[in-house]
Enzyme design. Structure first.
Site, PDB file in Angstrom:
ATOM      1  N   LYS A  13     -28.210 -31.113  31.265  1.00 51.03           N
ATOM      2  CA  LYS A  13     -28.366 -29.701  30.933  1.00 51.03           C
ATOM      3  C   LYS A  13     -29.845 -29.270  30.959  1.00 51.03           C
ATOM      4  O   LYS A  13     -30.167 -28.201  31.462  1.00 51.03           O
ATOM      5  CB  LYS A  13     -27.804 -29.470  29.528  1.00 51.03           C
ATOM      6  CG  LYS A  13     -26.877 -28.331  29.428  1.00 51.03           C
ATOM      7  CD  LYS A  13     -26.179 -28.226  28.091  1.00 51.03           C
ATOM      8  CE  LYS A  13     -26.879 -28.887  26.935  1.00 51.03           C
ATOM      9  NZ  LYS A  13     -26.293 -28.524  25.644  1.00 51.03           N
ATOM     10  N   ARG A  88     -20.615 -21.720  19.743  1.00 49.34           N
ATOM     11  CA  ARG A  88     -20.050 -22.990  19.303  1.00 49.34           C
ATOM     12  C   ARG A  88     -18.696 -22.781  18.638  1.00 49.34           C
ATOM     13  O   ARG A  88     -17.999 -23.743  18.354  1.00 49.34           O
ATOM     14  CB  ARG A  88     -20.988 -23.625  18.265  1.00 49.34           C
ATOM     15  CG  ARG A  88     -21.777 -24.831  18.725  1.00 49.34           C
ATOM     16  CD  ARG A  88     -22.575 -25.281  17.526  1.00 49.34           C
ATOM     17  NE  ARG A  88     -23.300 -26.504  17.696  1.00 49.34           N
ATOM     18  CZ  ARG A  88     -24.477 -26.631  18.309  1.00 49.34           C
ATOM     19  NH1 ARG A  88     -25.021 -25.603  18.876  1.00 49.34           N
ATOM     20  NH2 ARG A  88     -25.080 -27.800  18.357  1.00 49.34           N
ATOM     21  N   ARG A 122     -32.388 -45.787  28.144  1.00 52.27           N
ATOM     22  CA  ARG A 122     -33.636 -45.177  27.711  1.00 52.27           C
ATOM     23  C   ARG A 122     -34.307 -46.073  26.664  1.00 52.27           C
ATOM     24  O   ARG A 122     -33.688 -46.450  25.677  1.00 52.27           O
ATOM     25  CB  ARG A 122     -33.297 -43.807  27.109  1.00 52.27           C
ATOM     26  CG  ARG A 122     -34.455 -42.891  26.983  1.00 52.27           C
ATOM     27  CD  ARG A 122     -33.985 -41.468  26.990  1.00 52.27           C
ATOM     28  NE  ARG A 122     -33.238 -41.124  25.777  1.00 52.27           N
ATOM     29  CZ  ARG A 122     -32.912 -39.884  25.462  1.00 52.27           C
ATOM     30  NH1 ARG A 122     -33.241 -38.888  26.258  1.00 52.27           N
ATOM     31  NH2 ARG A 122     -32.255 -39.631  24.361  1.00 52.27           N
ATOM     32  N   ARG A 155     -34.023 -46.132  20.926  1.00 54.98           N
ATOM     33  CA  ARG A 155     -33.911 -45.217  19.782  1.00 54.98           C
ATOM     34  C   ARG A 155     -32.544 -45.376  19.146  1.00 54.98           C
ATOM     35  O   ARG A 155     -31.570 -45.623  19.859  1.00 54.98           O
ATOM     36  CB  ARG A 155     -34.036 -43.777  20.262  1.00 54.98           C
ATOM     37  CG  ARG A 155     -35.337 -43.150  19.862  1.00 54.98           C
ATOM     38  CD  ARG A 155     -35.305 -41.712  20.231  1.00 54.98           C
ATOM     39  NE  ARG A 155     -35.633 -41.642  21.640  1.00 54.98           N
ATOM     40  CZ  ARG A 155     -36.249 -40.627  22.226  1.00 54.98           C
ATOM     41  NH1 ARG A 155     -36.547 -39.573  21.572  1.00 54.98           N
ATOM     42  NH2 ARG A 155     -36.539 -40.625  23.480  1.00 54.98           N
ATOM     43  N   ARG A 166     -21.590 -39.149  19.697  1.00 55.75           N
ATOM     44  CA  ARG A 166     -22.174 -37.831  19.996  1.00 55.75           C
ATOM     45  C   ARG A 166     -21.378 -37.136  21.090  1.00 55.75           C
ATOM     46  O   ARG A 166     -21.159 -35.927  21.030  1.00 55.75           O
ATOM     47  CB  ARG A 166     -23.636 -37.991  20.459  1.00 55.75           C
ATOM     48  CG  ARG A 166     -24.623 -38.206  19.311  1.00 55.75           C
ATOM     49  CD  ARG A 166     -25.958 -38.744  19.815  1.00 55.75           C
ATOM     50  NE  ARG A 166     -26.607 -37.875  20.784  1.00 55.75           N
ATOM     51  CZ  ARG A 166     -27.461 -38.294  21.714  1.00 55.75           C
ATOM     52  NH1 ARG A 166     -27.773 -39.560  21.799  1.00 55.75           N
ATOM     53  NH2 ARG A 166     -28.023 -37.433  22.537  1.00 55.75           N
TER      54      ARG A 166
HETATM   55  P1  ADP Z   1     -27.525 -30.858  18.070  1.00 54.59           P
HETATM   56  O1  ADP Z   1     -28.748 -31.212  17.318  1.00 54.59           O
HETATM   57  O2  ADP Z   1     -26.244 -30.918  17.293  1.00 54.59           O
HETATM   58  O3  ADP Z   1     -27.418 -31.382  19.452  1.00 54.59           O
HETATM   59  P2  ADP Z   1     -28.630 -28.171  18.483  1.00 54.59           P
HETATM   60  O4  ADP Z   1     -29.987 -28.665  18.785  1.00 54.59           O
HETATM   61  O5  ADP Z   1     -28.008 -27.230  19.443  1.00 54.59           O
HETATM   62  O6  ADP Z   1     -27.568 -29.302  18.296  1.00 54.59           O
HETATM   63  O7  ADP Z   1     -28.583 -27.475  17.053  1.00 54.59           O
HETATM   64  C1  ADP Z   1     -29.170 -28.044  15.905  1.00 54.59           C
HETATM   65  C2  ADP Z   1     -28.549 -27.431  14.657  1.00 54.59           C
HETATM   66  O8  ADP Z   1     -28.708 -26.015  14.650  1.00 54.59           O
HETATM   67  C3  ADP Z   1     -27.055 -27.659  14.551  1.00 54.59           C
HETATM   68  O9  ADP Z   1     -26.753 -28.887  13.943  1.00 54.59           O
HETATM   69  C4  ADP Z   1     -26.627 -26.474  13.685  1.00 54.59           C
HETATM   70  O10 ADP Z   1     -26.918 -26.723  12.323  1.00 54.59           O
HETATM   71  C5  ADP Z   1     -27.546 -25.374  14.165  1.00 54.59           C
HETATM   72  N1  ADP Z   1     -26.935 -24.589  15.258  1.00 54.59           N
HETATM   73  C6  ADP Z   1     -27.389 -24.466  16.532  1.00 54.59           C
HETATM   74  N2  ADP Z   1     -26.606 -23.663  17.266  1.00 54.59           N
HETATM   75  C7  ADP Z   1     -25.615 -23.241  16.452  1.00 54.59           C
HETATM   76  C8  ADP Z   1     -24.471 -22.402  16.618  1.00 54.59           C
HETATM   77  N3  ADP Z   1     -24.198 -21.818  17.786  1.00 54.59           N
HETATM   78  N4  ADP Z   1     -23.666 -22.217  15.543  1.00 54.59           N
HETATM   79  C9  ADP Z   1     -23.916 -22.783  14.370  1.00 54.59           C
HETATM   80  N5  ADP Z   1     -24.970 -23.602  14.135  1.00 54.59           N
HETATM   81  C10 ADP Z   1     -25.820 -23.831  15.163  1.00 54.59           C
END
Ligand code: ADP
Length: 220
Positions: A13, A88, A122, A155, A166
């Site tokens: 992505k 989401r 990795r 990691r 995941r």
């Molecule tokens: P991850 O770390 O789960 O891969 P992200 O980096 O996209 O996901 O998001 C980090 C955190 O931000 C999520 O765990 C959630 O708490 C919050 N978050 C991000 N996008 C959303 C969303 N669309 N709806 C609700 N919470 C979100």
């Protein structure tokens, strides 16, 4: 080009986003990145969402939708945008429709096995933090850092079992979203097992042919 990007860990992505944002000058909008930046700034919003991020829970829909709405009203989104990590939930997808029409939801996928193969390759240097990939940029000598000779480590979230977890959690969340856009006939899927070098031009072609990508490149 107003699109939502969906793809499990390791699917590529980030590589796809970078290509399209640079070539077409449209912003990559990641709700996760926005929230992490706000938490780091200790802004009012940051303080509100910190507990959810710390616990790995979803931020309430009203807050996320408001943040996205505000971001999409900024002038740099006029030519389009790539939304990442949002929507989401079905509620978020419905609310997004009220904010802006979408041209497509792009699902970049690889199998769980492929995700494990890619991400478990990795390795990082515990001393200097340099990242290696045994397939794409291997160290010169077996599992030791080119710069300081330290023994490379994996990691903790790149351990195969954690990658599998995941991956599964990703689809638990996003499968309903994928279905939602499929029903709306907005879903475009690309199997990135072929790798981003081949997958990106292929996707670009599909987007042009389908009339989703109508803007001209901003750099040539
Ligand atoms: P991850 O770390 O789960 O891969 P992200 O980096 O996209 O996901 O998001 C980090 C955190 O931000 C999520 O765990 C959630 O708490 C919050 N978050 C991000 N996008 C959303 C969303 N669309 N709806 C609700 N919470 C979100």
């Amino acid at each position: 080009m107003r699109v939502v990007l969906i793809g499990p860990p390791g699917a590529g992505k980030g590589t796809y986003s970078e290509y399209f944002t640079k070539k077409y000058c449209i912003p990559h909008i990641s709700t996760g990145d926005i929230f992490r930046a706000e938490v780091a700034k200790k802004s009012e919003l940051g303080l509100k969402v910190k507990e959810y991020l710390d616990r790995g829970e979803l931020v309430p829909d009203e807050i996320v939708v408001e943040v996205v709405k505000r971001r999409l009203s900024e002038p740099d989104t006029k030519r389009g945008f790539i939304l990442d990590g949002f929507p989401r939930t079905i509620k978020q997808a419905q609310e997004l429709e009220k904010i802006t029409p979408l041209d497509a939801a792009i699902h970049i996928y690889i199998s769980e096995e492929e995700a494990v193969r890619r991400l478990s390759n990795r390795y990082v240097c515990p001393v200097c933090g340099r990242v290696y990939n045994l397939t794409y940029n291997p160290p010169k000598n077996d599992l030791t850092c080119d710069y300081d000779g330290a023994k490379l480590v994996r990691r903790s979230d790149d351990e195969p079992e954690v990658i599998r977890r995941r991956y599964q959690v990703y689809y638990q969340t996003f499968s309903p979203i994928i279905e939602y856009y499929k029903e709306k006939r907005l879903l475009v899927e690309i199997d990135n097992t072929i790798g981003s070098d081949k997958g990106i031009p292929l996707l670009e072609r599909i987007l042009v042919d389908k009339g989703i990508l109508r803007i001209k490149p901003c750099v040539t």
